[in-house]
Motif scaffolding. Structure first.
Motif, PDB file in Angstrom:
ATOM      1  N   THR A  49      91.091  36.927 136.389  1.00 51.25           N
ATOM      2  CA  THR A  49      89.902  37.161 135.570  1.00 51.25           C
ATOM      3  C   THR A  49      89.090  38.325 136.125  1.00 51.25           C
ATOM      4  O   THR A  49      88.945  38.457 137.339  1.00 51.25           O
ATOM      5  CB  THR A  49      89.040  35.899 135.510  1.00 51.25           C
ATOM      6  N   VAL A  50      88.582  39.137 135.210  1.00 51.08           N
ATOM      7  CA  VAL A  50      87.692  40.237 135.581  1.00 51.08           C
ATOM      8  C   VAL A  50      86.342  39.991 134.928  1.00 51.08           C
ATOM      9  O   VAL A  50      86.262  39.447 133.816  1.00 51.08           O
ATOM     10  CB  VAL A  50      88.287  41.598 135.150  1.00 51.08           C
ATOM     11  N   TYR A  51      85.295  40.372 135.641  1.00 53.17           N
ATOM     12  CA  TYR A  51      83.930  40.157 135.175  1.00 53.17           C
ATOM     13  C   TYR A  51      83.196  41.498 135.097  1.00 53.17           C
ATOM     14  O   TYR A  51      83.509  42.439 135.838  1.00 53.17           O
ATOM     15  CB  TYR A  51      83.167  39.236 136.124  1.00 53.17           C
ATOM     16  N   LEU A  52      82.211  41.550 134.228  1.00 50.55           N
ATOM     17  CA  LEU A  52      81.322  42.703 134.184  1.00 50.55           C
ATOM     18  C   LEU A  52      79.899  42.165 134.079  1.00 50.55           C
ATOM     19  O   LEU A  52      79.513  41.613 133.038  1.00 50.55           O
ATOM     20  CB  LEU A  52      81.633  43.624 133.007  1.00 50.55           C
ATOM     21  N   GLN A  53      79.166  42.278 135.161  1.00 48.91           N
ATOM     22  CA  GLN A  53      77.757  41.883 135.172  1.00 48.91           C
ATOM     23  C   GLN A  53      76.940  43.099 134.768  1.00 48.91           C
ATOM     24  O   GLN A  53      76.981  44.128 135.434  1.00 48.91           O
ATOM     25  CB  GLN A  53      77.340  41.409 136.560  1.00 48.91           C
ATOM     26  N   MET A  54      76.210  42.959 133.672  1.00 48.75           N
ATOM     27  CA  MET A  54      75.442  44.071 133.132  1.00 48.75           C
ATOM     28  C   MET A  54      73.959  43.740 133.245  1.00 48.75           C
ATOM     29  O   MET A  54      73.521  42.705 132.737  1.00 48.75           O
ATOM     30  CB  MET A  54      75.817  44.322 131.676  1.00 48.75           C
ATOM     31  N   SER A  55      73.217  44.598 133.901  1.00 50.73           N
ATOM     32  CA  SER A  55      71.793  44.419 134.056  1.00 50.73           C
ATOM     33  C   SER A  55      71.087  45.688 133.608  1.00 50.73           C
ATOM     34  O   SER A  55      71.708  46.745 133.499  1.00 50.73           O
ATOM     35  CB  SER A  55      71.453  44.120 135.522  1.00 50.73           C
ATOM     36  N   GLY A  56      69.793  45.566 133.379  1.00 54.16           N
ATOM     37  CA  GLY A  56      69.039  46.740 132.945  1.00 54.16           C
ATOM     38  C   GLY A  56      69.607  47.349 131.690  1.00 54.16           C
ATOM     39  O   GLY A  56      69.697  48.571 131.558  1.00 54.16           O
ATOM     40  N   LEU A  57      70.008  46.508 130.748  1.00 53.45           N
ATOM     41  CA  LEU A  57      70.689  47.002 129.558  1.00 53.45           C
ATOM     42  C   LEU A  57      69.785  47.887 128.717  1.00 53.45           C
ATOM     43  O   LEU A  57      68.565  47.653 128.620  1.00 53.45           O
ATOM     44  CB  LEU A  57      71.211  45.835 128.731  1.00 53.45           C
ATOM     45  N   LYS A  58      70.395  48.895 128.118  1.00 55.01           N
ATOM     46  CA  LYS A  58      69.695  49.857 127.290  1.00 55.01           C
ATOM     47  C   LYS A  58      70.310  49.846 125.895  1.00 55.01           C
ATOM     48  O   LYS A  58      71.482  49.493 125.727  1.00 55.01           O
ATOM     49  CB  LYS A  58      69.835  51.261 127.880  1.00 55.01           C
ATOM     50  N   PRO A  59      69.545  50.264 124.883  1.00 49.53           N
ATOM     51  CA  PRO A  59      70.112  50.308 123.531  1.00 49.53           C
ATOM     52  C   PRO A  59      71.399  51.129 123.464  1.00 49.53           C
ATOM     53  O   PRO A  59      72.306  50.791 122.684  1.00 49.53           O
ATOM     54  CB  PRO A  59      68.986  50.950 122.711  1.00 49.53           C
ATOM     55  N   GLU A  60      71.514  52.157 124.275  1.00 54.02           N
ATOM     56  CA  GLU A  60      72.728  52.973 124.253  1.00 54.02           C
ATOM     57  C   GLU A  60      73.938  52.266 124.862  1.00 54.02           C
ATOM     58  O   GLU A  60      75.049  52.801 124.813  1.00 54.02           O
ATOM     59  CB  GLU A  60      72.498  54.319 124.954  1.00 54.02           C
ATOM     60  N   ASP A  61      73.747  51.089 125.433  1.00 56.38           N
ATOM     61  CA  ASP A  61      74.874  50.283 125.906  1.00 56.38           C
ATOM     62  C   ASP A  61      75.501  49.475 124.769  1.00 56.38           C
ATOM     63  O   ASP A  61      76.534  48.828 124.975  1.00 56.38           O
ATOM     64  CB  ASP A  61      74.433  49.321 127.010  1.00 56.38           C
ATOM     65  N   THR A  62      74.869  49.511 123.604  1.00 61.59           N
ATOM     66  CA  THR A  62      75.408  48.793 122.450  1.00 61.59           C
ATOM     67  C   THR A  62      76.793  49.322 122.111  1.00 61.59           C
ATOM     68  O   THR A  62      76.988  50.533 121.911  1.00 61.59           O
ATOM     69  CB  THR A  62      74.481  48.953 121.231  1.00 61.59           C
ATOM     70  N   ALA A  63      77.763  48.409 122.064  1.00 61.62           N
ATOM     71  CA  ALA A  63      79.151  48.806 121.833  1.00 61.62           C
ATOM     72  C   ALA A  63      80.014  47.553 121.750  1.00 61.62           C
ATOM     73  O   ALA A  63      79.574  46.457 122.091  1.00 61.62           O
ATOM     74  CB  ALA A  63      79.656  49.690 122.982  1.00 61.62           C
ATOM     75  N   VAL A  64      81.232  47.757 121.301  1.00 58.40           N
ATOM     76  CA  VAL A  64      82.252  46.724 121.444  1.00 58.40           C
ATOM     77  C   VAL A  64      82.914  46.953 122.802  1.00 58.40           C
ATOM     78  O   VAL A  64      83.374  48.072 123.087  1.00 58.40           O
ATOM     79  CB  VAL A  64      83.296  46.792 120.319  1.00 58.40           C
TER      80      VAL A  64
END
Length: 125
Positions: free
Chosen positions: A81-96
């Motif tokens: 399993t691989v994980y991606l912890q995303m913090s400080g999200l910005k509108p430009e991070d919107t994506a599939v």
């Protein structure tokens, strides 16, 4: 071999999300793993990747400049399993967001890249 991703959703700017992606099936060894994303109307791009590492040292990581310091990729080799912890999200991070894994099905198999179905991350401003 299948990759199944979880964890997408809607979050406000500044918020956090954690994506996970598990590989299953005929697996001898999972080599590099990574996350890509495709924003609306744009091409798919690498977000982060991690190699298989060793028993003593975790995998080496690589990040897109746009996410350095905000996103962290990790993996659990026991769970494939691989994980991606995303913090400080910005509108430009919107994506599939898509997970990718280079998987060998036998000791003599160099390996093939597999893709998971995407999971949508929407960051509202």
């Amino acid at each position: 071999v299948q990759l199944q991703a979880f964890g997408g959703g809607l979050v406000q700017a500044g918020g956090s999300l954690r994506l996970s992606c598990a590989a299953s099936g005929s697996i001898f060894r999972v080599n590099d793993m990574g996350w890509y994303r495709q924003p609306p109307g744009k091409q798919r791009e690498l977000v982060a990747s991690i190699d298989s590492g060793s028993m003593l040292i975790g995998g080496s990581t690589n990040y897109a400049e746009s996410v350095k310091g905000r996103f962290t990729i990790s993996r659990d080799n026991n769970k494939n399993t691989v994980y991606l912890q995303m913090s400080g999200l910005k509108p430009e991070d919107t994506a599939v967001y898509y997970c990718n894994a280079h998987i060998s099905s036998s000791p003599y198999h160099y390996g093939v890249h597999y893709w998971g179905k995407g999971t949508l991350v929407t960051v509202s401003s």
